[in-house]
Design a protein around this motif. Sequence first.
Motif, PDB file in Angstrom:
ATOM      1  N   ALA A 157       0.871  -1.175   0.000  1.00  4.62           N
ATOM      2  CA  ALA A 157       0.000   0.000   0.000  1.00  4.62           C
ATOM      3  C   ALA A 157       0.903   1.219   0.000  1.00  4.62           C
ATOM      4  O   ALA A 157       1.976   1.197   0.607  1.00  4.62           O
ATOM      5  CB  ALA A 157      -0.918   0.003   1.212  1.00  4.62           C
ATOM      6  N   ILE A 176      -6.327  -0.818   6.122  1.00  6.19           N
ATOM      7  CA  ILE A 176      -5.489  -1.811   5.444  1.00  6.19           C
ATOM      8  C   ILE A 176      -4.659  -2.592   6.458  1.00  6.19           C
ATOM      9  O   ILE A 176      -4.596  -3.827   6.412  1.00  6.19           O
ATOM     10  CB  ILE A 176      -4.559  -1.124   4.422  1.00  6.19           C
ATOM     11  CG1 ILE A 176      -5.389  -0.507   3.290  1.00  6.19           C
ATOM     12  CG2 ILE A 176      -3.545  -2.115   3.858  1.00  6.19           C
ATOM     13  CD1 ILE A 176      -4.564   0.292   2.304  1.00  6.19           C
ATOM     14  N   THR A 236      -5.331  -0.610  -2.055  1.00  9.04           N
ATOM     15  CA  THR A 236      -5.705   0.721  -1.599  1.00  9.04           C
ATOM     16  C   THR A 236      -7.118   0.677  -1.018  1.00  9.04           C
ATOM     17  O   THR A 236      -7.987  -0.015  -1.537  1.00  9.04           O
ATOM     18  CB  THR A 236      -5.647   1.754  -2.736  1.00  9.04           C
ATOM     19  OG1 THR A 236      -6.143   3.016  -2.240  1.00  9.04           O
ATOM     20  CG2 THR A 236      -6.487   1.343  -3.930  1.00  9.04           C
ATOM     21  N   SER A 259      -8.804  -2.360  -5.021  1.00 10.16           N
ATOM     22  CA  SER A 259      -9.248  -1.062  -4.518  1.00 10.16           C
ATOM     23  C   SER A 259     -10.713  -1.129  -4.116  1.00 10.16           C
ATOM     24  O   SER A 259     -11.431  -2.064  -4.468  1.00 10.16           O
ATOM     25  CB  SER A 259      -9.069   0.026  -5.594  1.00 10.16           C
ATOM     26  OG  SER A 259      -9.915  -0.209  -6.692  1.00 10.16           O
TER      27      SER A 259
END
Length: 261
Positions: A157, A176, A236, A259
């Motif tokens: 990330a 995350i 992400t 994502s």
Amino acid sequence: MEKIILRAPSNGISGYKKLIEKTFDILNKNFELIFIPFNDASPSELKTLNGLNKDNFHVKELVLSPLCLDFTKSLTNFLPDKENVLVSTMWESSVVPRFPVEDLNYVASKVLVPSLWNQDVFTASGVKNVHYLPLFVDDTFFNLKNKTNLSSFTFCAGACEAVNSGNIHRKNFNVIISSFLKAFKGVKDVELKLKLSAGDRAVLGKYLDDRIKFCGDYLTDKQMSEYLGEIDVFVTAAKAEGWGYFQIESLATGRPVISAN
């Protein structure tokens, strides 16, 4: 050689720093470039290109600037009143505030944005003459690479500024990190690399364990492509992205991107 004026912050941060560096190099190779910084903190090599005078005042200008949200930073305060000013900018929400809409409509003959989503957002918010100008990477460096370290599966990330500048709630790095720790509890052959800025370590450091690797160094394009070549997937959780350089650089290196929708 055709002349062009580039106005940009000489000390830009985040994605703007990358955009300014890449744009500067391209314009300097293909135009007689006149660089005008927004401030006086320009490196000496850039000051030599600051040659605005009455003979070149009316040439085309490209302005790289974040949106100005109040009059104190308005583009109208320092841009000349002429018809060939192009402004390259972006926005990370679904509505552009009223002040920058009026600011752009007054100073810009064209507004350049980095995504079709941004083009829709700016147009729907009332900005005139909005054009989509795709971002780019240098394929001399960012190309398909084979990972050499196969001992673990590597997530990555990244952000130029993860928690600084109010990004902590938009970038969602704690989501995350906490998700990684929960999903791979007790798993040893997996790791998470975080490519952030040096200032992010103090906030995110409390989450780190041996499988989470932090890089806060500035990386050149060559170094960044090598860094991404040693991951398996880029992740992400950002609510929105204006530039998204890490994503397109990962894709160019042959790595999939996970994502939020």
